[in-house]
Design a protein around this motif. Structure first.
Motif, PDB file in Angstrom:
ATOM      1  N   MET A  15       0.820  -1.193   0.000  1.00  0.00           N
ATOM      2  CA  MET A  15       0.000   0.000   0.000  1.00  0.00           C
ATOM      3  C   MET A  15       0.869   1.264   0.000  1.00  0.00           C
ATOM      4  O   MET A  15       0.587   2.201  -0.711  1.00  0.00           O
ATOM      5  N   ARG A  16       1.931   1.254   0.807  1.00  0.00           N
ATOM      6  CA  ARG A  16       2.813   2.422   0.874  1.00  0.00           C
ATOM      7  C   ARG A  16       3.519   2.648  -0.458  1.00  0.00           C
ATOM      8  O   ARG A  16       3.735   3.773  -0.865  1.00  0.00           O
ATOM      9  N   LYS A  17       3.886   1.527  -1.090  1.00  0.00           N
ATOM     10  CA  LYS A  17       4.590   1.629  -2.358  1.00  0.00           C
ATOM     11  C   LYS A  17       3.677   2.244  -3.417  1.00  0.00           C
ATOM     12  O   LYS A  17       4.110   3.082  -4.211  1.00  0.00           O
ATOM     13  N   VAL A  18       2.414   1.856  -3.403  1.00  0.00           N
ATOM     14  CA  VAL A  18       1.448   2.401  -4.357  1.00  0.00           C
ATOM     15  C   VAL A  18       1.276   3.897  -4.122  1.00  0.00           C
ATOM     16  O   VAL A  18       1.255   4.692  -5.069  1.00  0.00           O
ATOM     17  N   ALA A  19       1.171   4.300  -2.868  1.00  0.00           N
ATOM     18  CA  ALA A  19       1.013   5.719  -2.545  1.00  0.00           C
ATOM     19  C   ALA A  19       2.253   6.510  -2.979  1.00  0.00           C
ATOM     20  O   ALA A  19       2.137   7.622  -3.504  1.00  0.00           O
ATOM     21  N   PHE A  20       3.421   5.935  -2.766  1.00  0.00           N
ATOM     22  CA  PHE A  20       4.655   6.616  -3.168  1.00  0.00           C
ATOM     23  C   PHE A  20       4.703   6.799  -4.686  1.00  0.00           C
ATOM     24  O   PHE A  20       5.011   7.872  -5.180  1.00  0.00           O
ATOM     25  N   VAL A  21       4.398   5.736  -5.415  1.00  0.00           N
ATOM     26  CA  VAL A  21       4.433   5.797  -6.876  1.00  0.00           C
ATOM     27  C   VAL A  21       3.404   6.805  -7.384  1.00  0.00           C
ATOM     28  O   VAL A  21       3.689   7.601  -8.285  1.00  0.00           O
TER      29      VAL A  21
END
Length: 94
Positions: free
Chosen positions: A1-7
């Motif tokens: 989830m964090r990776k998606v938000a970062f991207v």
């Protein structure tokens, strides 16, 4: 989830940045440089850095007086009995 938000954040920033163009980028760089070179900002940053250093040293000192801290910091030979030590009347592990 964090990776998606970062991207997603990166993509939005990239799109907005390219729309703003090079001129806006240069404005932001100049403003940032003015703030960074401001004597008040520099002196405040120095004070904050010194305070963080003092707090870090106090924390390391307090931690080194515990068994866990001595093990983590690699200072087991310097471990000193303190209020953090398990009292004799309690079983080990408490």
């Amino acid at each position: 989830m964090r990776k998606v938000a970062f991207v997603a954040g990166f993509a939005i920033g990239y799109v907005l940045g390219t729309k703003a163009g090079r001129e806006r980028y240069e404005q932001i760089v100049r403003a940032t440089k003015r703030v960074r070179e401001n004597p008040t900002v520099q002196s405040t940053a120095g004070l904050v850095q010194a305070q963080v250093g003092r707090i870090t040293e106090k924390g390391k000192d307090a931690l080194s007086h515990t068994r866990l801290g001595a093990a983590v910091l690699g200072e087991s030979e310097q471990y000193k009995a303190s209020r953090y030590e398990t009292p004799d009347h309690l079983p080990q592990g408490f």
